[in-house]
Design an enzyme around this catalytic site. Structure first.
Site, mmCIF file in Angstrom:
data_model
loop_
_atom_site.group_PDB
_atom_site.id
_atom_site.type_symbol
_atom_site.label_atom_id
_atom_site.label_comp_id
_atom_site.label_asym_id
_atom_site.label_seq_id
_atom_site.Cartn_x
_atom_site.Cartn_y
_atom_site.Cartn_z
ATOM 1 C CG ASP A 1 3.028 -3.155 2.239
ATOM 2 O OD1 ASP A 1 2.558 -2.960 1.111
ATOM 3 O OD2 ASP A 1 2.719 -4.158 2.938
ATOM 4 C CB ILE A 2 0.555 -3.809 7.052
ATOM 5 C CG1 ILE A 2 0.314 -4.080 8.528
ATOM 6 C CG2 ILE A 2 -0.091 -4.870 6.175
ATOM 7 C CD1 ILE A 2 -1.158 -3.930 8.935
ATOM 8 C CG ASN B 1 0.778 -5.273 -8.106
ATOM 9 O OD1 ASN B 1 1.608 -5.672 -8.910
ATOM 10 N ND2 ASN B 1 0.898 -5.470 -6.807
ATOM 11 C CB VAL C 1 -5.394 -2.256 -1.432
ATOM 12 C CG1 VAL C 1 -6.110 -1.012 -0.918
ATOM 13 C CG2 VAL C 1 -5.053 -3.189 -0.275
ATOM 14 C CG HIS D 1 -1.237 0.759 -3.729
ATOM 15 N ND1 HIS D 1 -2.514 0.329 -4.009
ATOM 16 C CD2 HIS D 1 -0.474 -0.358 -3.643
ATOM 17 C CE1 HIS D 1 -2.530 -0.993 -4.088
ATOM 18 N NE2 HIS D 1 -1.294 -1.431 -3.884
ATOM 19 C CG HIS E 1 3.899 -1.921 -3.790
ATOM 20 N ND1 HIS E 1 3.614 -2.686 -2.683
ATOM 21 C CD2 HIS E 1 2.809 -2.020 -4.596
ATOM 22 C CE1 HIS E 1 2.406 -3.223 -2.804
ATOM 23 N NE2 HIS E 1 1.901 -2.831 -3.964
HETATM 24 P P1 AMP Z 1 -1.389 -4.594 -3.932
HETATM 25 O O1 AMP Z 1 -1.305 -6.077 -4.036
HETATM 26 O O2 AMP Z 1 -0.534 -3.889 -4.940
HETATM 27 O O3 AMP Z 1 -2.821 -4.106 -3.921
HETATM 28 O O4 AMP Z 1 -0.729 -4.207 -2.555
HETATM 29 C C1 AMP Z 1 -1.478 -3.925 -1.418
HETATM 30 C C2 AMP Z 1 -0.478 -3.743 -0.301
HETATM 31 O O5 AMP Z 1 -1.153 -3.117 0.775
HETATM 32 C C3 AMP Z 1 0.111 -5.052 0.229
HETATM 33 O O6 AMP Z 1 1.535 -5.000 0.095
HETATM 34 C C4 AMP Z 1 -0.329 -5.072 1.691
HETATM 35 O O7 AMP Z 1 0.667 -5.589 2.547
HETATM 36 C C5 AMP Z 1 -0.600 -3.609 1.966
HETATM 37 N N1 AMP Z 1 -1.589 -3.339 3.002
HETATM 38 C C6 AMP Z 1 -2.824 -3.877 3.145
HETATM 39 N N2 AMP Z 1 -3.441 -3.361 4.209
HETATM 40 C C7 AMP Z 1 -2.591 -2.464 4.761
HETATM 41 C C8 AMP Z 1 -2.632 -1.590 5.892
HETATM 42 N N3 AMP Z 1 -3.712 -1.539 6.696
HETATM 43 N N4 AMP Z 1 -1.558 -0.816 6.147
HETATM 44 C C9 AMP Z 1 -0.477 -0.866 5.365
HETATM 45 N N5 AMP Z 1 -0.355 -1.652 4.280
HETATM 46 C C10 AMP Z 1 -1.390 -2.441 3.988
#
Ligand code: AMP
Ligand code: ZN
Length: 115
Positions: A30-31, A85, A94, A98, A100
């Site tokens: 995760d970024i 989520n 996103v 996915h 976490h």
């Molecule tokens: P969610 O709120 O469950 O949709 O989590 C989306 C996750 O994606 C968040 O924890 C972000 O930090 C992560 N995220 C968004 N863009 C990227 C990326 N380019 N590379 C890695 N993680 C990302």
């Protein structure tokens, strides 16, 4: 292809720190990590949310759990969280399904905690 950041990581159109890959599953850091270990485990098929799952997804859904288990073992985690989520109202930003994978020390406003 949908305009999806995770599909772009799968396609190597944007960078990611890949932790695992096979024909159906990708895992990458995760970024914005909220724990020492914070890896996103995703199906390569673009499934927007858990609400879009059907019986056809049984195999890949199972694989997400198995990949998470393997990664947790590699990271030396005795236990871990698998956080999902579901849709915008459920905190999903996103729209590509996915999990976490979270473990180790957590970075929380109230201080560090451990699973
Ligand atoms: P969610 O709120 O469950 O949709 O989590 C989306 C996750 O994606 C968040 O924890 C972000 O930090 C992560 N995220 C968004 N863009 C990227 C990326 N380019 N590379 C890695 N993680 C990302
Ligand atoms: Zn996608």
């Amino acid at each position: 292809m949908p305009d999806c950041v995770f599909c772009k990581i799968i396609a190597r159109e944007i960078p990611g720190t890949i932790r695992y890959e096979d024909a159906e599953v990708l895992a990458f850091d995760d970024i914005h990590p909220v724990a020492n270990t914070h890896i996103l485990v995703i199906p390569k098929e673009h499934i927007a949310t858990a609400k879009d799952l059907t019986e056809e997804h049984q195999t890949v859904l199972f694989k997400l759990f198995v990949v998470a288990k393997k990664l947790a073992q590699e990271q030396g985690l005795a236990g871990y969280k698998l956080h999902l989520n579901v849709d915008t109202a459920g905190g999903q930003d996103v729209m590509h399904l996915h999990f976490h994978l979270l473990g180790g020390e957590f970075k929380t406003s109230g201080g560090e905690t451990r699973v």
